[in-house]
Design a protein around this motif. Structure first.
Motif, short mmCIF file in Angstrom:
data_model
loop_
_atom_site.label_atom_id
_atom_site.label_comp_id
_atom_site.label_asym_id
_atom_site.label_seq_id
_atom_site.Cartn_x
_atom_site.Cartn_y
_atom_site.Cartn_z
N THR A 93 0.83 -1.20 0.00
CA THR A 93 0.00 0.00 0.00
C THR A 93 0.86 1.25 0.00
N TYR A 94 1.94 1.22 0.79
CA TYR A 94 2.81 2.40 0.85
C TYR A 94 3.51 2.63 -0.49
N LYS A 95 4.06 1.58 -1.09
CA LYS A 95 4.74 1.78 -2.36
C LYS A 95 3.77 2.21 -3.46
N ASP A 96 2.54 1.68 -3.44
CA ASP A 96 1.55 2.14 -4.40
C ASP A 96 1.22 3.61 -4.18
N PHE A 97 1.17 4.04 -2.92
CA PHE A 97 0.96 5.45 -2.62
C PHE A 97 2.10 6.31 -3.16
N VAL A 98 3.32 5.86 -2.96
CA VAL A 98 4.49 6.59 -3.46
C VAL A 98 4.41 6.72 -4.98
N ARG A 99 4.05 5.62 -5.65
CA ARG A 99 3.93 5.66 -7.11
C ARG A 99 2.80 6.58 -7.56
N THR A 100 1.69 6.58 -6.81
CA THR A 100 0.56 7.44 -7.16
C THR A 100 0.96 8.90 -7.10
N ALA A 101 1.65 9.29 -6.03
CA ALA A 101 2.10 10.67 -5.90
C ALA A 101 3.11 11.02 -6.99
N GLU A 102 4.03 10.11 -7.26
CA GLU A 102 5.05 10.35 -8.28
C GLU A 102 4.42 10.45 -9.67
N LEU A 103 3.44 9.60 -9.93
CA LEU A 103 2.75 9.64 -11.22
C LEU A 103 2.11 10.99 -11.44
N GLN A 104 1.47 11.52 -10.43
CA GLN A 104 0.81 12.82 -10.57
C GLN A 104 1.83 13.94 -10.77
N LEU A 105 2.96 13.85 -10.10
CA LEU A 105 4.02 14.85 -10.29
C LEU A 105 4.54 14.82 -11.73
N ARG A 106 4.64 13.64 -12.30
CA ARG A 106 5.13 13.54 -13.68
C ARG A 106 4.09 14.05 -14.67
N ILE A 107 2.83 13.78 -14.40
CA ILE A 107 1.77 14.32 -15.25
C ILE A 107 1.74 15.84 -15.18
N ASN A 108 1.83 16.36 -13.97
CA ASN A 108 1.81 17.81 -13.79
C ASN A 108 3.02 18.48 -14.43
N ARG A 109 4.14 17.77 -14.42
CA ARG A 109 5.36 18.31 -15.02
C ARG A 109 5.17 18.51 -16.51
N LYS A 110 4.40 17.64 -17.16
CA LYS A 110 4.18 17.72 -18.59
C LYS A 110 3.10 18.74 -18.97
N SER A 111 2.21 19.05 -18.02
CA SER A 111 1.07 19.91 -18.32
C SER A 111 1.44 21.39 -18.20
#
Length: 480
Positions: A462-480
């Motif tokens: 659960t924790y690693k999935d949370f870390v990936r979720t936050a990182e995924l959003q940061l990468r999406i936001n970086r592109k937008s």
């Protein structure tokens, strides 16, 4: 009662197929029961041929064969016992939530809860259990989306597609019982994805995940990554070996001696963060290294709430920390006296902000354990920063350019802290790799992750999935 579900179940041979099909044939919600078969073909029953796994073509065939509102996919050939009105419950939740995919908790020898699906649940070994309910229209949408044909990663490819198009819902209720088909410990299972025998599978999983990230606008290009100046700034030493420890009187002296045995052309020190050990750890630290000459530094935190990540963060911010901070766990050893020199040379050569090596599993007596060398070949210069979101670990030893890791910082947890900072660094900086063995990872009866309980494993995942979720959003936001 009108059927709502077509069932797709594995077929190994006639006795197994008959046993498993009887579970579903008389359920009022079930229409057709279709076998998924590799070799033997059932007589007088509909079937879909497979190769070695659930390929993309098999998913497409399932979409074509289905007639009801939902597909129930059974992923294991072992016997299953359905709970009271279990399928009705799954359909009811799917109807109520509009979910494209539904899964539930189940029993094995003991109750086995699964965890909620997050956007960052990108690892291909996410545990959905044996039964997943799929909305037929969504599977048909996948079938006509012209997906790349994958031999091993068809289901992974499908559930990533479904997660982009709608919700995947977990029912926290025990709806069925399944027989355990893999009785290995968690410590044995966790290295499946780096086993060379599974390399072809992992290449396909990477391709599916990379396509998913591209569709989300989260893909990182190698050309955007920054490098460092490995000569900038002033530091007390060139490198610091960082060893967090608590109650490891049996192993800490070996670790310190391994660090002190390094032969280098530069000065280095060893920073041991003794997190309030209550055994003889402090005594062993003093015996292994002279605490008065400055090469071994023992730090005892004022705080009592630090996890491994907090201890690392304390070490990298200490004024005696060198230009490069290099991992050594209190259980483990470097593989030779030349490891530290190899690491620092690689930092200067590759100008990377983080460096990850390779390691060998062994027992306490240093006898090799399978699968042997863990070299994380799935990390490539071209796509490692993206595939890092798919795999569940980045390797060891982990080494950092101190100015960058001070900027990123470690979360104060005792699991996944290294993965969290590795993902964050890989978003912006070049990460270097060394594929030769640098590290001996000792598995022994006191090792903390040799055999985790289902509850502990769920917390970690659960924790690693949370870390990936936050990182995924940061990468999406970086592109937008």
């Amino acid at each position: 009662m009108k059927p709502r579900i077509d069932c797709f179940i594995p077929y190994v041979d006639k006795p197994q197929g008959e046993t498993l099909s009887k579970v579903f044939e008389h359920e009022p919600f079930v229409g057709d029961v279709v076998f998924l078969t590799n070799d033997e073909q059932p007589e007088g029953a509909p079937f879909i041929p497979l190769q070695k796994a659930l390929a993309t073509s098999a998913i497409v065939s399932m979409a074509k064969a289905a007639r009801e509102d939902y597909l129930l996919l059974c992923t294991q050939p072992t016997p299953i016992t359905l709970g009271y009105r279990a399928l009705e419950r799954m359909v009811g939740v799917a109807d109520a939530t509009g979910a494209l995919m539904v899964y539930a908790d189940r029993n094995k020898q003991i109750p086995v809860p699964t965890i909620d699906y997050q956007e960052g649940a990108l690892r291909d070994d996410f545990d959905f259990g044996s039964l997943v309910l799929l909305r037929r229209t969504a599977v048909c949408d996948f079938a006509v989306s012209d997906p790349e044909e994958l031999k091993f990663a068809g289901f992974y490819q499908l559930r990533l597609f479904l997660s982009r198009k709608g919700s995947i819902v977990h029912i926290p209720e025990y709806l069925y019982t399944e027989e355990e088909s893999d009785t290995r410990t968690s410590g044995q299972k966790q290295f499946d994805y780096v086993d060379p025998r599974n390399r072809a599978i992992q290449i396909e999983m990477e391709r599916a995940c990379t396509h998913h990230l591209q569709q989300l606008g989260a893909l990182i290009s190698k050309d955007t990554l920054r490098t460092i100046d490995p000569t900038a700034g002033h530091f007390p030493v060139e490198a610091s070996v960082i060893i967090p420890v608590r109650n490891r009187e049996r192993t800490i002296a070996d670790a310190i001696r391994s660090a002190l045995s390094q032969q280098t052309s530069f000065p280095f020190n060893v920073i041991v963060i003794n997190n309030h050990s209550t055994d003889g750890t402090h005594k062993r630290i003093a015996e292994a290294g002279n605490l008065t000459d400055g090469q071994v530094v023992e730090l005892i935190p004022e705080r009592t709430d630090l996890g491994i990540g907090g201890c690392w963060d304390m070490a990298i911010r200490h004024p005696k920390c060198g230009r490069f901070a290099v991992q050594l766990d209190s259980d483990d050893l470097y593989s030779s006296p030349h490891v530290l020199q190899t690491i620092v040379d690689a930092f200067h050569r590759e100008r990377c902000a983080m460096l990850i090596g390779s390691y060998e599993l062994c027992d306490f007596s240093l006898h090799p354990l399978p699968p042997g060398l863990i070299d994380h070949r799935e990390w490539t210069d071209e796509n490692g920063m993206n595939n890092a979101l798919h795999i569940n670990g980045l390797g060891a030893p982990r080494c950092f350019y101190t100015p960058v890791i001070r900027e990123v910082g470690f979360p104060n947890v005792s699991y996944g802290e290294d993965y969290a900072v590795g993902l964050a660094i890989s978003r912006t900086y070049h990460i270097g790799r060394i594929y030769e063995s640098l590290y001996l990872c000792r598995r022994w009866e006191g090792n903390s992750d040799a055999n985790l309980s289902p509850e502990r494993l769920n917390r970690n995942n659960t924790y690693k999935d949370f870390v990936r979720t936050a990182e995924l959003q940061l990468r999406i936001n970086r592109k937008s």
